[in-house]
Scaffold this motif. Structure first.
Motif, PDB file in Angstrom:
ATOM      1  N   ALA A 131       0.791  -1.677   0.010  1.00 38.96           N
ATOM      2  CA  ALA A 131       0.138  -0.233   0.157  1.00 38.96           C
ATOM      3  C   ALA A 131       0.916   0.725   0.082  1.00 38.96           C
ATOM      4  N   LYS A 132       1.965   0.722   0.336  1.00 38.17           N
ATOM      5  CA  LYS A 132       3.158   1.784  -0.074  1.00 38.17           C
ATOM      6  C   LYS A 132       2.704   3.304   0.834  1.00 38.17           C
ATOM      7  N   VAL A 133       2.659   2.707   2.424  1.00 38.05           N
ATOM      8  CA  VAL A 133       2.376   3.589   3.340  1.00 38.05           C
ATOM      9  C   VAL A 133       3.283   3.415   4.718  1.00 38.05           C
ATOM     10  N   ASN A 134       3.808   2.154   4.863  1.00 36.88           N
ATOM     11  CA  ASN A 134       4.803   1.894   5.765  1.00 36.88           C
ATOM     12  C   ASN A 134       6.218   2.677   6.431  1.00 36.88           C
ATOM     13  N   SER A 135       6.692   3.996   4.673  1.00 36.51           N
ATOM     14  CA  SER A 135       7.174   4.362   5.511  1.00 36.51           C
ATOM     15  C   SER A 135       6.721   6.550   5.981  1.00 36.51           C
ATOM     16  N   PHE A 136       5.882   6.023   6.152  1.00 33.71           N
ATOM     17  CA  PHE A 136       4.790   7.007   7.592  1.00 33.71           C
ATOM     18  C   PHE A 136       4.790   6.602   8.868  1.00 33.71           C
ATOM     19  N   PHE A 137       5.029   5.098   9.092  1.00 37.57           N
ATOM     20  CA  PHE A 137       5.259   4.912  10.279  1.00 37.57           C
ATOM     21  C   PHE A 137       7.076   4.779  10.860  1.00 37.57           C
ATOM     22  N   ASP A 138       6.400   5.108  12.897  1.00 37.36           N
ATOM     23  CA  ASP A 138       8.298   4.711  13.176  1.00 37.36           C
ATOM     24  C   ASP A 138       8.595   3.727  13.846  1.00 37.36           C
ATOM     25  N   HIS A 139       7.223   3.204  14.060  1.00 34.37           N
ATOM     26  CA  HIS A 139       6.974   2.054  14.623  1.00 34.37           C
ATOM     27  C   HIS A 139       6.554   1.242  14.058  1.00 34.37           C
ATOM     28  N   ILE A 140       6.626  -0.424  13.692  1.00 35.42           N
ATOM     29  CA  ILE A 140       5.812  -1.834  13.093  1.00 35.42           C
ATOM     30  C   ILE A 140       5.764  -2.617  14.065  1.00 35.42           C
ATOM     31  N   ILE A 141       4.869  -2.403  14.849  1.00 39.36           N
ATOM     32  CA  ILE A 141       5.029  -3.509  16.427  1.00 39.36           C
ATOM     33  C   ILE A 141       3.482  -4.525  15.906  1.00 39.36           C
ATOM     34  N   SER A 142       4.247  -5.482  16.292  1.00 40.28           N
ATOM     35  CA  SER A 142       3.567  -7.347  16.053  1.00 40.28           C
ATOM     36  C   SER A 142       3.143  -7.494  17.364  1.00 40.28           C
ATOM     37  N   VAL A 143       1.434  -8.163  17.244  1.00 38.58           N
ATOM     38  CA  VAL A 143       1.950  -9.374  18.850  1.00 38.58           C
ATOM     39  C   VAL A 143       2.777 -10.305  18.641  1.00 38.58           C
ATOM     40  N   ASP A 144       3.115 -11.009  17.513  1.00 37.72           N
ATOM     41  CA  ASP A 144       3.451 -11.925  17.498  1.00 37.72           C
ATOM     42  C   ASP A 144       4.875 -12.454  18.120  1.00 37.72           C
ATOM     43  N   ASP A 145       5.799 -11.413  17.775  1.00 34.82           N
ATOM     44  CA  ASP A 145       7.332 -10.832  18.972  1.00 34.82           C
ATOM     45  C   ASP A 145       6.778 -11.203  20.248  1.00 34.82           C
ATOM     46  N   ILE A 146       5.592 -11.090  20.561  1.00 37.54           N
ATOM     47  CA  ILE A 146       5.359 -12.186  22.357  1.00 37.54           C
ATOM     48  C   ILE A 146       4.908 -12.817  22.090  1.00 37.54           C
ATOM     49  N   LYS A 147       4.458 -13.477  20.991  1.00 43.34           N
ATOM     50  CA  LYS A 147       3.259 -14.506  20.993  1.00 43.34           C
ATOM     51  C   LYS A 147       1.758 -14.217  21.993  1.00 43.34           C
ATOM     52  N   ASN A 148       1.378 -13.144  21.860  1.00 42.17           N
ATOM     53  CA  ASN A 148       0.487 -12.654  22.797  1.00 42.17           C
ATOM     54  C   ASN A 148      -0.172 -11.879  22.413  1.00 42.17           C
ATOM     55  N   TYR A 149      -1.438 -12.115  21.957  1.00 41.00           N
ATOM     56  CA  TYR A 149      -3.037 -11.520  21.519  1.00 41.00           C
ATOM     57  C   TYR A 149      -3.008 -10.723  22.439  1.00 41.00           C
ATOM     58  N   LYS A 150      -4.006  -8.953  21.309  1.00 36.26           N
ATOM     59  CA  LYS A 150      -4.600  -7.925  21.996  1.00 36.26           C
ATOM     60  C   LYS A 150      -5.782  -8.847  22.510  1.00 36.26           C
ATOM     61  N   PRO A 151      -7.031  -8.300  23.353  1.00 31.66           N
ATOM     62  CA  PRO A 151      -6.411  -6.890  24.322  1.00 31.66           C
ATOM     63  C   PRO A 151      -5.933  -7.764  25.467  1.00 31.66           C
ATOM     64  N   THR A 152      -4.585  -8.687  25.655  1.00 33.27           N
ATOM     65  CA  THR A 152      -4.049  -8.562  26.716  1.00 33.27           C
ATOM     66  C   THR A 152      -3.456  -7.689  27.361  1.00 33.27           C
TER      67      THR A 152
END
Length: 223
Positions: A131-152
């Motif tokens: 979508a060519k929008v990644n450059s707008f963001f300073d952080h791309i944060i995924s829960v997969d990094d800690i294997k813990n889904y929202k809304p925990t």
């Protein structure tokens, strides 16, 4: 609130991207069934992430999404074959942005912007890139990094640790009422993007803001 916010954080699915834009491809594969398949798919996608979190049986969001699709196709009496499943899963990397998103993001000044998603990086990063929008963001944060889904609480703490700010300095935006409730409980400022004109969740954790789209954010980003 506006003067205290240092980080503007976006949920991805349903907030920046229209998950039901998948209907067009679903209709091509399964004529006349695209809407039903899309709606059930999204419902089960959310349910399965919740169930796996509660059961302690974590799988990546890509696997959850595939499993939810198989359920949806089965429910609606459609053939489950590898080619159709692959095509629909691949389409999840090419969802449509909501029409106001680019206009809002281009008003960004020196504010910190981030996305925070249940999406695993193998889905999330290609989607933003396509979508060519990644450059707008300073952080791309995924829960997969800690294997813990929202809304925990642990998932929101993971996001906070990435941002490096205090909880009250974060504005979290999502179209999902359950996600807003979780973020509010954690201590973030919240803006519910109520695209479906739904009632507020009856959990005594009302959002700080309720918007029909992301357009009101422009005023905050340009102030």
């Amino acid at each position: 609130m506006q003067s205290t916010i240092k980080a503007f954080v976006f949920d991805v699915y349903g907030t920046l991207f229209d998950v039901h834009s998948i209907q067009q491809v679903a209709n091509e594969i399964f004529p006349g069934k695209g809407t039903e398949i899309s709606q059930t798919w999204r419902q089960k996608q959310i349910e399965y992430s919740f169930l796996r979190q509660l059961m302690g049986q974590y799988k990546s969001f890509k696997q959850v999404t595939k499993d939810a699709l198989v359920y949806s196709l089965t429910l609606h009496d459609q053939k489950v074959d590898d080619e159709s499943v692959k095509r629909l899963i691949d389409q999840y990397l090419h969802l449509d942005l909501y029409p106001e998103v680019i206009d809002v993001l281009t008003t960004k000044g020196d504010q910190k912007l981030a996305v925070f998603s249940n999406g695993s990086r193998d889905m999330l990063e290609p989607l933003l890139d396509n979508a060519k929008v990644n450059s707008f963001f300073d952080h791309i944060i995924s829960v997969d990094d800690i294997k813990n889904y929202k809304p925990t609480p642990a998932s929101y703490m993971h996001a906070l640790n990435h941002l490096g700010f205090n909880r009250e300095e974060v504005l979290f935006m999502s179209s999902n009422g359950w996600d807003i409730t979780g973020a509010k409980s954690f201590g973030f400022h919240t803006a519910w993007i109520n695209r479906g004109q739904l009632p507020v969740e009856v959990l005594q954790l009302h959002p700080d803001n309720e918007w029909e789209s992301l357009v009101p954010l422009k005023e905050m980003l340009t102030a």
